[in-house]
Design a protein around this motif. Structure first.
Motif, PDB file in Angstrom:
ATOM      1  N   GLN A  20      39.627  33.817  31.139  1.00 26.44           N
ATOM      2  CA  GLN A  20      39.687  35.067  31.695  1.00 26.44           C
ATOM      3  C   GLN A  20      38.659  35.816  31.367  1.00 26.44           C
ATOM      4  O   GLN A  20      38.272  35.635  30.012  1.00 26.44           O
ATOM      5  CB  GLN A  20      41.017  35.699  31.366  1.00 26.44           C
ATOM      6  N   VAL A 217      38.036  32.940  42.939  1.00 24.07           N
ATOM      7  CA  VAL A 217      39.217  33.866  42.900  1.00 24.07           C
ATOM      8  C   VAL A 217      40.476  32.861  43.373  1.00 24.07           C
ATOM      9  O   VAL A 217      41.689  33.199  43.448  1.00 24.07           O
ATOM     10  CB  VAL A 217      39.270  34.980  43.593  1.00 24.07           C
ATOM     11  N   THR A 218      40.132  31.536  43.947  1.00 25.71           N
ATOM     12  CA  THR A 218      41.205  30.779  44.444  1.00 25.71           C
ATOM     13  C   THR A 218      41.067  29.219  43.705  1.00 25.71           C
ATOM     14  O   THR A 218      39.769  28.972  43.235  1.00 25.71           O
ATOM     15  CB  THR A 218      40.931  30.479  45.986  1.00 25.71           C
ATOM     16  N   ILE A 235      37.193  33.344  35.054  1.00 22.70           N
ATOM     17  CA  ILE A 235      37.730  34.085  36.196  1.00 22.70           C
ATOM     18  C   ILE A 235      37.710  35.478  35.877  1.00 22.70           C
ATOM     19  O   ILE A 235      38.417  35.847  34.740  1.00 22.70           O
ATOM     20  CB  ILE A 235      39.097  33.383  36.552  1.00 22.70           C
ATOM     21  N   THR A 237      37.332  38.847  38.558  1.00 19.52           N
ATOM     22  CA  THR A 237      37.995  39.798  39.522  1.00 19.52           C
ATOM     23  C   THR A 237      39.453  39.338  39.857  1.00 19.52           C
ATOM     24  O   THR A 237      40.289  40.374  40.190  1.00 19.52           O
ATOM     25  CB  THR A 237      37.314  39.998  40.840  1.00 19.52           C
ATOM     26  N   ARG A 238      40.005  38.102  39.933  1.00 19.74           N
ATOM     27  CA  ARG A 238      41.307  37.963  40.251  1.00 19.74           C
ATOM     28  C   ARG A 238      42.041  38.268  39.289  1.00 19.74           C
ATOM     29  O   ARG A 238      43.200  38.850  39.394  1.00 19.74           O
ATOM     30  CB  ARG A 238      41.351  36.141  40.275  1.00 19.74           C
ATOM     31  N   GLY A 325      34.434  37.801  45.674  1.00 17.89           N
ATOM     32  CA  GLY A 325      35.632  37.227  45.960  1.00 17.89           C
ATOM     33  C   GLY A 325      36.902  38.255  46.194  1.00 17.89           C
ATOM     34  O   GLY A 325      38.003  37.855  46.676  1.00 17.89           O
ATOM     35  N   SER A 326      36.499  39.537  46.111  1.00 19.73           N
ATOM     36  CA  SER A 326      37.709  40.336  46.134  1.00 19.73           C
ATOM     37  C   SER A 326      37.911  40.413  47.652  1.00 19.73           C
ATOM     38  O   SER A 326      39.293  41.022  47.767  1.00 19.73           O
ATOM     39  CB  SER A 326      36.735  42.058  46.019  1.00 19.73           C
ATOM     40  N   ILE A 329      41.595  38.521  47.894  1.00 18.05           N
ATOM     41  CA  ILE A 329      42.491  38.998  47.114  1.00 18.05           C
ATOM     42  C   ILE A 329      43.524  39.976  47.521  1.00 18.05           C
ATOM     43  O   ILE A 329      43.108  40.970  48.131  1.00 18.05           O
ATOM     44  CB  ILE A 329      42.092  39.657  45.532  1.00 18.05           C
ATOM     45  N   LEU A 342      46.819  29.483  40.205  1.00 19.44           N
ATOM     46  CA  LEU A 342      45.445  28.896  40.368  1.00 19.44           C
ATOM     47  C   LEU A 342      45.373  27.385  39.820  1.00 19.44           C
ATOM     48  O   LEU A 342      44.612  26.673  40.523  1.00 19.44           O
ATOM     49  CB  LEU A 342      44.432  29.718  39.254  1.00 19.44           C
TER      50      LEU A 342
END
Length: 361
Positions: A20, A217-218, A235, A237-238, A325-326, A329, A342
């Motif tokens: 993270q 994000v995936t 990671i 933004t996720r 990647g927003s 989400i 994830l």
């Protein structure tokens, strides 16, 4: 839960190769503890907070879990120790307008004692990490050799955030243990090279584990970079859109509402390139980029309104660092659930690739 492991897991003492990111204003004790407890590597953002706040967040994590913890500290080579204040008549018009709009909503804008990113500040935070036996130090905006040596003295590993292959070479030469290559797709401070290209450039010469970052994000994306040769994923933004992240609801909802082309990468945040969602904070600068002050004076001038708008969680005037990647989400979930999702998605994507692609050695 599925099994997902690389050599990076053994090096860091974690269960899954998902790290993270240490996002400023987002990643404090609650989020870091939740991610670490769930099997990833949780990170405390320690660039802007005071040393006292950093210590409090470390203690909070230690009270929740004994799993490995990372603390993200900034070491930019150009960081001044005591930035000079910006005179009132030098403050750019866009900042004045933002201040007026924020005050009009009943929010107080006051001077900020911001010593962040100064070398003495970084050294004090390193000493705190040593005192609590923090297992991992993330070096943002530079990796000085003294910082690596200091971390190694108490047995910590170092992670170096890089946006160019040349930066990775320098960090490796300075003894870092892991390199995180962040493509321009990432949120916050980011470079101008796409992740897939940058990752391959660094993999071609790296002698240490390489972790991928930027727009991931995936699980399908994570599977892609693992296949390319990365040993893990960093990671950001996720994890903003989790219940434990420290930003307000409006920030998180802005990400949920984001489309696939709603971020910009500009110098307006602090004088260094930052990718963020478009809103009033970014729009007020259109046609007036010539008034930018440059780093660190831009940071000094804009900090009062930036911190005030963030504290009040103003959707329009708040700076909203986030990656490309927003647009993928669509929810706000517990961090442990995000981590599990994830991992499951990554394993599923790797399995699907085996069935979809025919090949022979």
């Amino acid at each position: 839960m599925a099994t997902l492991k690389t050599d990076l897991c053994d090096l860091l003492g974690i269960e899954y190769p998902i790290l993270q990111a240490g996002m400023g204003g987002v990643a404090f004790g609650p989020l870091a503890a939740a991610v670490s407890k769930a099997g990833g590597l949780g990170t405390i953002a320690a660039i802007s907070p005071t040393p006292q706040r950093v210590e409090e967040e470390i203690k909070l994590v230690r009270s929740i879990t004994d799993k490995p913890l990372c603390v993200d500290i900034g070491f930019p080579p150009r960081a001044p120790q005591n930035p000079e204040p910006v005179a009132a008549d030098e403050v750019p018009d866009p900042i004045r307008e933002l201040e007026e709009e924020v005050r009009a909503q009943g929010v107080d804008v006051h001077p900020v004692d911001d010593k962040a990113m100064g070398i003495e500040d970084a050294k004090e935070k390193m000493a705190i990490c040593e005192r609590y036996g923090v297992e991992v130090i993330a070096c943002a905006l530079g990796t000085p050799e003294w910082a690596v040596e200091h971390a190694h003295k108490w047995g910590a590993k170092t992670i170096s955030m890089v946006g160019r292959a040349s930066h990775a070479k320098r960090a490796i030469a300075n003894g870092t243990d892991i390199v995180v290559v962040q493509g321009t797709e990432g949120g916050g401070h980011t470079g101008d090279i796409g992740l897939i290209t940058l990752l391959q450039e660094v993999l071609d010469f790296a002698t240490i584990p390489v972790v991928a970052a930027g727009g991931l994000v995936t699980g399908a994306q994570i599977a892609g970079v693992l296949t390319q040769g990365a040993q893990g994923a960093w990671i950001g933004t996720r994890f903003i859109n989790t219940e434990e992240s420290s930003v307000g609801r409006n920030y998180k909802e802005s990400i949920v509402e984001a489309d696939h082309d709603t971020t910009v990468r500009e110098l307006i945040f602090d004088g260094l390139y930052v990718r963020q969602l478009q809103n009033r904070f970014t729009e007020v600068w259109k046609g007036r980029m010539d008034q930018l002050l440059g780093y660190p004076r831009q940071r000094v001038a804009i900090s009062p309104v930036r911190f005030a708008a963030a504290a009040a969680d103003l959707k329009d005037q708040q700076a909203l660092p986030a990656g490309q990647g927003s647009g993928l989400i669509r929810d706000i979930s517990p961090a442990a659930d995000v981590l599990e999702r994830l991992v499951e998605e990554t394993v599923a994507a790797l399995e699907a690739a085996k069935k979809r692609v025919e090949y022979s050695a």
